[in-house]
Design a protein around this motif. Structure first.
Motif, mmCIF file in Angstrom:
data_model
loop_
_atom_site.group_PDB
_atom_site.id
_atom_site.type_symbol
_atom_site.label_atom_id
_atom_site.label_comp_id
_atom_site.label_asym_id
_atom_site.label_seq_id
_atom_site.Cartn_x
_atom_site.Cartn_y
_atom_site.Cartn_z
ATOM 1 N N ILE A 45 19.908 50.260 83.719
ATOM 2 C CA ILE A 45 21.103 50.432 83.386
ATOM 3 C C ILE A 45 22.270 51.125 84.150
ATOM 4 N N ARG A 46 22.025 51.748 84.683
ATOM 5 C CA ARG A 46 22.408 53.223 85.735
ATOM 6 C C ARG A 46 22.409 52.614 87.019
ATOM 7 N N ASP A 47 21.559 51.450 87.648
ATOM 8 C CA ASP A 47 22.289 51.077 88.650
ATOM 9 C C ASP A 47 23.678 51.098 89.336
ATOM 10 N N PRO A 48 24.110 51.400 90.131
ATOM 11 C CA PRO A 48 25.186 51.108 91.370
ATOM 12 C C PRO A 48 25.746 49.439 90.616
ATOM 13 N N ARG A 49 24.772 48.599 91.389
ATOM 14 C CA ARG A 49 25.039 46.743 91.000
ATOM 15 C C ARG A 49 25.239 46.644 89.610
ATOM 16 N N VAL A 50 24.708 47.623 89.156
ATOM 17 C CA VAL A 50 25.173 47.130 87.247
ATOM 18 C C VAL A 50 26.423 47.428 87.031
ATOM 19 N N THR A 51 26.906 48.570 87.494
ATOM 20 C CA THR A 51 27.915 49.567 87.005
ATOM 21 C C THR A 51 28.876 48.746 87.244
ATOM 22 N N ALA A 52 29.147 47.601 88.720
ATOM 23 C CA ALA A 52 29.695 47.281 89.771
ATOM 24 C C ALA A 52 30.099 45.544 89.008
ATOM 25 N N SER A 53 29.055 45.346 88.363
ATOM 26 C CA SER A 53 29.613 44.110 87.314
ATOM 27 C C SER A 53 29.820 43.870 85.714
ATOM 28 N N VAL A 54 29.607 45.491 84.947
ATOM 29 C CA VAL A 54 30.150 45.030 83.967
ATOM 30 C C VAL A 54 31.034 45.485 83.257
ATOM 31 N N SER A 55 32.013 45.553 83.927
ATOM 32 C CA SER A 55 33.717 45.084 83.282
ATOM 33 C C SER A 55 33.625 43.599 83.484
ATOM 34 N N LEU A 56 33.110 42.705 84.102
ATOM 35 C CA LEU A 56 33.079 40.986 83.568
ATOM 36 C C LEU A 56 32.344 40.713 82.769
ATOM 37 N N VAL A 57 31.607 41.199 82.400
ATOM 38 C CA VAL A 57 30.211 40.758 81.707
ATOM 39 C C VAL A 57 30.658 41.585 80.183
ATOM 40 N N ALA A 58 31.952 42.330 80.154
ATOM 41 C CA ALA A 58 31.965 43.579 78.718
ATOM 42 C C ALA A 58 33.740 42.542 78.425
ATOM 43 N N ALA A 59 33.851 42.311 79.267
ATOM 44 C CA ALA A 59 35.408 40.968 79.072
ATOM 45 C C ALA A 59 35.334 39.947 78.082
ATOM 46 N N HIS A 60 33.853 39.257 78.143
ATOM 47 C CA HIS A 60 33.633 38.428 77.544
ATOM 48 C C HIS A 60 33.697 38.237 76.019
ATOM 49 N N ALA A 61 34.617 37.807 75.278
ATOM 50 C CA ALA A 61 34.532 37.709 73.719
ATOM 51 C C ALA A 61 33.249 38.020 73.362
ATOM 52 N N CYS A 62 32.319 36.830 73.300
ATOM 53 C CA CYS A 62 31.300 36.478 72.686
ATOM 54 C C CYS A 62 30.119 37.424 73.253
ATOM 55 N N VAL A 63 30.515 38.494 74.170
ATOM 56 C CA VAL A 63 29.483 39.833 74.400
ATOM 57 C C VAL A 63 30.106 40.797 73.985
ATOM 58 N N ARG A 64 31.143 40.932 73.210
ATOM 59 C CA ARG A 64 31.867 41.605 72.542
ATOM 60 C C ARG A 64 31.894 41.831 70.876
ATOM 61 N N GLU A 65 31.696 40.556 70.456
ATOM 62 C CA GLU A 65 32.076 39.593 69.114
ATOM 63 C C GLU A 65 30.429 40.592 69.450
ATOM 64 N N LEU A 66 29.132 40.215 69.721
ATOM 65 C CA LEU A 66 27.496 40.166 69.324
ATOM 66 C C LEU A 66 27.346 41.561 69.144
ATOM 67 N N LEU A 67 27.526 42.501 70.457
ATOM 68 C CA LEU A 67 28.033 44.093 70.507
ATOM 69 C C LEU A 67 28.367 44.192 69.136
ATOM 70 N N THR A 68 30.161 44.309 69.135
ATOM 71 C CA THR A 68 30.492 45.115 67.839
ATOM 72 C C THR A 68 29.926 45.081 66.788
ATOM 73 N N ARG A 69 29.692 44.051 66.163
ATOM 74 C CA ARG A 69 28.713 43.502 64.971
ATOM 75 C C ARG A 69 27.781 44.319 64.561
ATOM 76 N N GLN A 70 26.892 44.617 66.393
ATOM 77 C CA GLN A 70 25.421 45.752 65.925
ATOM 78 C C GLN A 70 25.456 47.245 65.628
ATOM 79 N N GLN A 71 27.529 47.265 66.316
ATOM 80 C CA GLN A 71 27.658 48.459 66.735
ATOM 81 C C GLN A 71 28.149 49.072 65.022
#
Length: 195
Positions: free
Chosen positions: A62-88
């Motif tokens: 998960i520390r690979d530069p390819r992951v770093t390059a796309s993490v902001s795109l994935v993290a911006a999706h409401a579905c992802v934020r809802e899932l992870l915020t609930r877990q957190q």
């Protein structure tokens, strides 16, 4: 205190999306991949938190530069934020938690007892990122390239619609330029004890 690296959780989802060959910018495609996704964060061992996706150790991946390059795109999706915020939030219910993340003091734990907006200039962060990449055996781009990537990621994260990166009004800002890791820890512990 339990340590929660929320950034590692978003990186884990991004890694999963990439492994499945989905477009990180496609919210619908990403949402389809969340159904059977299990992310585990194990307690720190020798200063390292093991991250697992569906049982697979992805701590380094998960520390690979390819992951770093796309993490902001994935993290911006409401579905992802809802899932992870609930877990957190579930993890934080018992208290005794040190949580790190770009929306941690605003969206996830707005009532936290102590909030620190830990930051550094893009130049300093680029130097640190270069050292980290080198230590992990990855190619190290020019510092100017790293700095531009950091500035762009900050721009994307601070302008997203859901849970943008902003300093909480009741957070103490700690600018860490020129500080060693030990000095940063000492400053954080002092803030914690004072509070």
């Amino acid at each position: 205190l339990l340590y929660l690296d929320t950034g590692a959780m978003y990186r884990a989802v991004t890694w999963w999306v990439q492994q499945k060959g989905a477009d990180p910018a496609d919210a619908h495609a990403v949402e389809q991949l969340l159904t059977n996704l299990e992310i585990e964060l194990e307690p720190l061992r020798d200063g390292i938190q093991t991250v697992r996706v569906n049982g697979e150790n992805v701590t380094d991946a998960i520390r690979d530069p390819r992951v770093t390059a796309s993490v902001s795109l994935v993290a911006a999706h409401a579905c992802v934020r809802e899932l992870l915020t609930r877990q957190q939030k579930r993890l934080g219910e018992q208290g005794g938690l040190v949580a790190e993340g770009r929306d941690i003091g605003t969206a996830v734990f707005p009532d936290a007892e102590l909030k620190v907006f830990l930051t550094a200039t893009p130049e300093e962060r680029a130097r640190r990122r270069a050292k980290d990449l080198e230590a992990r055996g990855h190619a190290v781009p020019d510092l100017a390239v790293l700095e531009a990537q950091i500035v762009e990621r900050d721009r994307m994260d601070s302008t997203r619609d859901v849970a943008p990166l902003v300093q909480a009004v009741d957070a103490t800002e700690l600018i860490t330029d020129g500080m060693s890791i030990d000095e940063v820890i000492e400053a954080l512990v002092d803030l914690f004890r004072f509070r």
